[in-house]
Structure formats: C-alpha cells, structure tokens
Design a protein around this motif. Structure first.
Motif, PDB file in Angstrom:
ATOM      1  N   LEU A  87      50.528 121.560 133.804  1.00 44.31           N
ATOM      2  CA  LEU A  87      49.307 122.281 133.438  1.00 44.31           C
ATOM      3  C   LEU A  87      49.169 123.567 134.250  1.00 44.31           C
ATOM      4  N   VAL A  88      49.484 123.476 135.536  1.00 47.57           N
ATOM      5  CA  VAL A  88      49.377 124.649 136.403  1.00 47.57           C
ATOM      6  C   VAL A  88      50.399 125.707 135.993  1.00 47.57           C
ATOM      7  N   TRP A  89      51.622 125.261 135.700  1.00 48.39           N
ATOM      8  CA  TRP A  89      52.675 126.187 135.270  1.00 48.39           C
ATOM      9  C   TRP A  89      52.274 126.899 133.988  1.00 48.39           C
ATOM     10  N   LEU A  90      51.753 126.149 133.036  1.00 52.62           N
ATOM     11  CA  LEU A  90      51.333 126.744 131.761  1.00 52.62           C
ATOM     12  C   LEU A  90      50.151 127.696 131.957  1.00 52.62           C
ATOM     13  N   ALA A  91      49.232 127.340 132.850  1.00 53.10           N
ATOM     14  CA  ALA A  91      48.064 128.185 133.088  1.00 53.10           C
ATOM     15  C   ALA A  91      48.451 129.515 133.723  1.00 53.10           C
ATOM     16  N   GLY A  92      49.607 129.576 134.365  1.00 55.10           N
ATOM     17  CA  GLY A  92      50.083 130.840 134.901  1.00 55.10           C
ATOM     18  C   GLY A  92      50.602 131.777 133.828  1.00 55.10           C
ATOM     19  N   ARG A  93      50.751 131.252 132.612  1.00 51.49           N
ATOM     20  CA  ARG A  93      51.336 132.027 131.514  1.00 51.49           C
ATOM     21  C   ARG A  93      50.432 132.145 130.304  1.00 51.49           C
ATOM     22  N   HIS A  94      49.342 131.355 130.283  1.00 51.45           N
ATOM     23  CA  HIS A  94      48.451 131.344 129.125  1.00 51.45           C
ATOM     24  C   HIS A  94      46.996 131.277 129.584  1.00 51.45           C
ATOM     25  N   ASN A  95      46.136 131.892 128.794  1.00 50.42           N
ATOM     26  CA  ASN A  95      44.729 132.007 129.174  1.00 50.42           C
ATOM     27  C   ASN A  95      43.908 130.765 128.861  1.00 50.42           C
ATOM     28  N   ASP A  96      44.443 129.873 128.023  1.00 48.98           N
ATOM     29  CA  ASP A  96      43.656 128.728 127.563  1.00 48.98           C
ATOM     30  C   ASP A  96      44.576 127.519 127.438  1.00 48.98           C
ATOM     31  N   VAL A  97      44.593 126.679 128.467  1.00 52.03           N
ATOM     32  CA  VAL A  97      45.430 125.482 128.493  1.00 52.03           C
ATOM     33  C   VAL A  97      44.515 124.261 128.456  1.00 52.03           C
ATOM     34  N   VAL A  98      44.731 123.404 127.477  1.00 52.00           N
ATOM     35  CA  VAL A  98      43.850 122.267 127.229  1.00 52.00           C
ATOM     36  C   VAL A  98      44.634 120.971 127.410  1.00 52.00           C
ATOM     37  N   GLY A  99      44.109 120.071 128.219  1.00 49.14           N
ATOM     38  CA  GLY A  99      44.688 118.744 128.360  1.00 49.14           C
ATOM     39  C   GLY A  99      43.758 117.696 127.788  1.00 49.14           C
ATOM     40  N   ILE A 100      44.347 116.591 127.365  1.00 48.55           N
ATOM     41  CA  ILE A 100      43.570 115.408 126.990  1.00 48.55           C
ATOM     42  C   ILE A 100      44.092 114.251 127.825  1.00 48.55           C
ATOM     43  N   GLU A 101      43.195 113.531 128.484  1.00 49.33           N
ATOM     44  CA  GLU A 101      43.604 112.425 129.350  1.00 49.33           C
ATOM     45  C   GLU A 101      42.535 111.335 129.347  1.00 49.33           C
ATOM     46  N   LEU A 102      42.964 110.109 129.138  1.00 45.20           N
ATOM     47  CA  LEU A 102      42.042 108.976 129.087  1.00 45.20           C
ATOM     48  C   LEU A 102      41.456 108.646 130.456  1.00 45.20           C
ATOM     49  N   SER A 103      42.275 108.699 131.489  1.00 53.84           N
ATOM     50  CA  SER A 103      41.878 108.201 132.806  1.00 53.84           C
ATOM     51  C   SER A 103      41.088 109.228 133.610  1.00 53.84           C
ATOM     52  N   ASP A 104      39.891 108.853 134.016  1.00 48.11           N
ATOM     53  CA  ASP A 104      39.123 109.739 134.880  1.00 48.11           C
ATOM     54  C   ASP A 104      39.760 109.830 136.265  1.00 48.11           C
ATOM     55  N   ILE A 105      40.475 108.794 136.685  1.00 50.00           N
ATOM     56  CA  ILE A 105      41.185 108.840 137.967  1.00 50.00           C
ATOM     57  C   ILE A 105      42.227 109.954 137.940  1.00 50.00           C
ATOM     58  N   ALA A 106      42.975 110.031 136.853  1.00 49.46           N
ATOM     59  CA  ALA A 106      44.010 111.062 136.726  1.00 49.46           C
ATOM     60  C   ALA A 106      43.414 112.455 136.722  1.00 49.46           C
ATOM     61  N   VAL A 107      42.341 112.631 135.966  1.00 50.61           N
ATOM     62  CA  VAL A 107      41.730 113.958 135.847  1.00 50.61           C
ATOM     63  C   VAL A 107      41.170 114.415 137.198  1.00 50.61           C
ATOM     64  N   LYS A 108      40.440 113.541 137.861  1.00 48.68           N
ATOM     65  CA  LYS A 108      39.871 113.901 139.166  1.00 48.68           C
ATOM     66  C   LYS A 108      40.970 114.184 140.182  1.00 48.68           C
ATOM     67  N   ALA A 109      42.064 113.420 140.115  1.00 48.64           N
ATOM     68  CA  ALA A 109      43.183 113.636 141.033  1.00 48.64           C
ATOM     69  C   ALA A 109      43.842 114.990 140.791  1.00 48.64           C
ATOM     70  N   PHE A 110      43.968 115.379 139.528  1.00 55.28           N
ATOM     71  CA  PHE A 110      44.583 116.676 139.222  1.00 55.28           C
ATOM     72  C   PHE A 110      43.813 117.803 139.900  1.00 55.28           C
ATOM     73  N   PHE A 111      42.511 117.820 139.734  1.00 52.00           N
ATOM     74  CA  PHE A 111      41.718 118.914 140.307  1.00 52.00           C
ATOM     75  C   PHE A 111      41.676 118.833 141.830  1.00 52.00           C
ATOM     76  N   ALA A 112      41.575 117.630 142.370  1.00 51.05           N
ATOM     77  CA  ALA A 112      41.524 117.488 143.825  1.00 51.05           C
ATOM     78  C   ALA A 112      42.837 117.905 144.477  1.00 51.05           C
ATOM     79  N   GLU A 113      43.963 117.482 143.895  1.00 44.57           N
ATOM     80  CA  GLU A 113      45.271 117.776 144.490  1.00 44.57           C
ATOM     81  C   GLU A 113      45.626 119.258 144.402  1.00 44.57           C
ATOM     82  N   ASN A 114      45.047 119.945 143.428  1.00 48.29           N
ATOM     83  CA  ASN A 114      45.293 121.381 143.304  1.00 48.29           C
ATOM     84  C   ASN A 114      44.193 122.222 143.940  1.00 48.29           C
TER      85      ASN A 114
END
Length: 212
Positions: A52-79
């Motif tokens: 997601l981070v790699w794609l966001a460096g090349r595109h203005n609008d990157v959309v993910g879909i993820e079931l797990s709130d643990i995964a989503v919160k971890a993505f933002f926290a780790e970055n």
C-alpha cells in the motif's frame, strides 16, 4: 473461509501470508499495468501490506479493503500514520493522505469504482466455492477498461491444505471469461522451498494481467 477464520488468524498473529517488505512481483510487473498517477488503485484483502505504501508513492488514490480491524490498525501504527476514522458498527473507513482502507466485509463495503486492482493475496485466500462470487464483486468495482494485476499459486491442491489455495490457469480463464488475460510470469520453486520440503511436488507463483 468465514469471517471468524480470518479474525482468529490476526488475533493469534498467525499471518504467514504477510510480507514484511514490498512484494518484488509488484515492483517488477506494475509497469505492465500502465497505471497513471491519478488512477484509483484497489488492493482487496490488503491486511497491513507494505505494498500500500509503495503504491501510494506512485498514485494519488490507493484503496484497501480489509476485514480485520487488527490488521488495519497495525498498518497505520507501524507506518506511524494517524488516520481519520469514520464509520459505525463493524465497518469503518481509515484515511491518511493517499491511502484509504475500508475495514469490513469485502462483499458489502461501499467502495466506489476503481481503475486498477492489485491482488496478491485475495483470490488465493478464497476456497473454490467462493471464487466466482469474489471475482463477480471484483469486476463490479472495476471501471470499463480497467486492469487487474493478479498473483496466484499453482500446486497440487490434494497435497496441501489452503489457504493459500491453488488457482490453476484453466480456472483463471473461467473466472475472468470475457476479459483479456495475459500470463506475465511463472516462478517455479526449487526443492529448497519450504512448501517443496513439506512434500508438495510442485509449487509455482504466477502473475497475470487481466484487462476488463
């Protein structure tokens, strides 16, 4: 694979499917998609992928879909991102600069149409009984003329339990019937690959370009 299966995997940190770095197949084959900076890019079942981070460096609008709130919160926290969070009930939208992640059920979250899709771990996470429904939903989210960069696995399903599941070439042709399908690459694992050492006689990663 019901929702509870994936919630459990994330809760127990059984996420062997997660890559800690950007997928080299994405870096190598993304130019084949011919995506422009203002194209809207979808990553279904994105987990906390660094892609997601790699794609966001090349595109203005990157959309993910993820079931797990643990995964989503971890993505933002780790970055070290602090997202804006909206939504109610079991579905939320997390936004930070170019990245938006819809946390909820892939089959029901209200995502606007996209130009390009990157699927590394979504289709192969689906048992055969769910794949047709998955692809129908995916194609409904892609604008006419859109493209999909798809990564799949090919191995004897009888020799290993999924997920990840084997999705052979014939099934790709059936699932994406009516689309233009280009086989970009096949990487056959040698005998030192962990899956081969477990007794799987062949194990290959394949890359496809699907034009809608």
């Amino acid at each position: 694979m019901d929702a509870e299966f994936w919630h459990s995997r994330w809760a127990e940190d059984r996420i062997g499917f997660h890559l800690t770095d950007v997928n080299p197949l994405l870096v190598k084959y993304w130019p084949q998609v011919n995506a422009q900076r203002d194209d809207r890019v979808l990553v279904p079942m994105c987990g906390k992928s660094e892609d997601l981070v790699w794609l966001a460096g090349r595109h203005n609008d990157v959309v993910g879909i993820e079931l797990s709130d643990i995964a989503v919160k971890a993505f933002f926290a780790e970055n070290l991102y602090t997202p804006l969070v909206t939504g109610v009930g079991s579905e939320h939208v997390y936004s930070f600069d170019e990245i938006t992640i819809y946390q909820g059920d892939y089959f029901t979250v209200p995502v606007a149409p996209v130009d390009v899709v990157y699927d590394r771990a979504a289709l192969i996470a689906m048992p055969q009984t769910m794949r047709e429904r998955y692809v129908e939903r995916l194609l409904s989210l892609v604008k006419p003329g859109g493209r999909i960069l798809l990564v799949t696995l090919d191995y004897p399903q009888s020799q290993m339990d999924g997920p990840p599941f084997s999705v052979p070439e014939a099934e790709i042709a059936t699932l994406f019937n009516g689309c233009k399908i280009t086989h970009l690459a096949r990487d056959d694992a040698d005998e030192n690959h962990p899956r081969r050492r477990q007794g799987v006689e062949r194990f290959a990663e394949e890359v496809w370009l699907i034009e809608v």
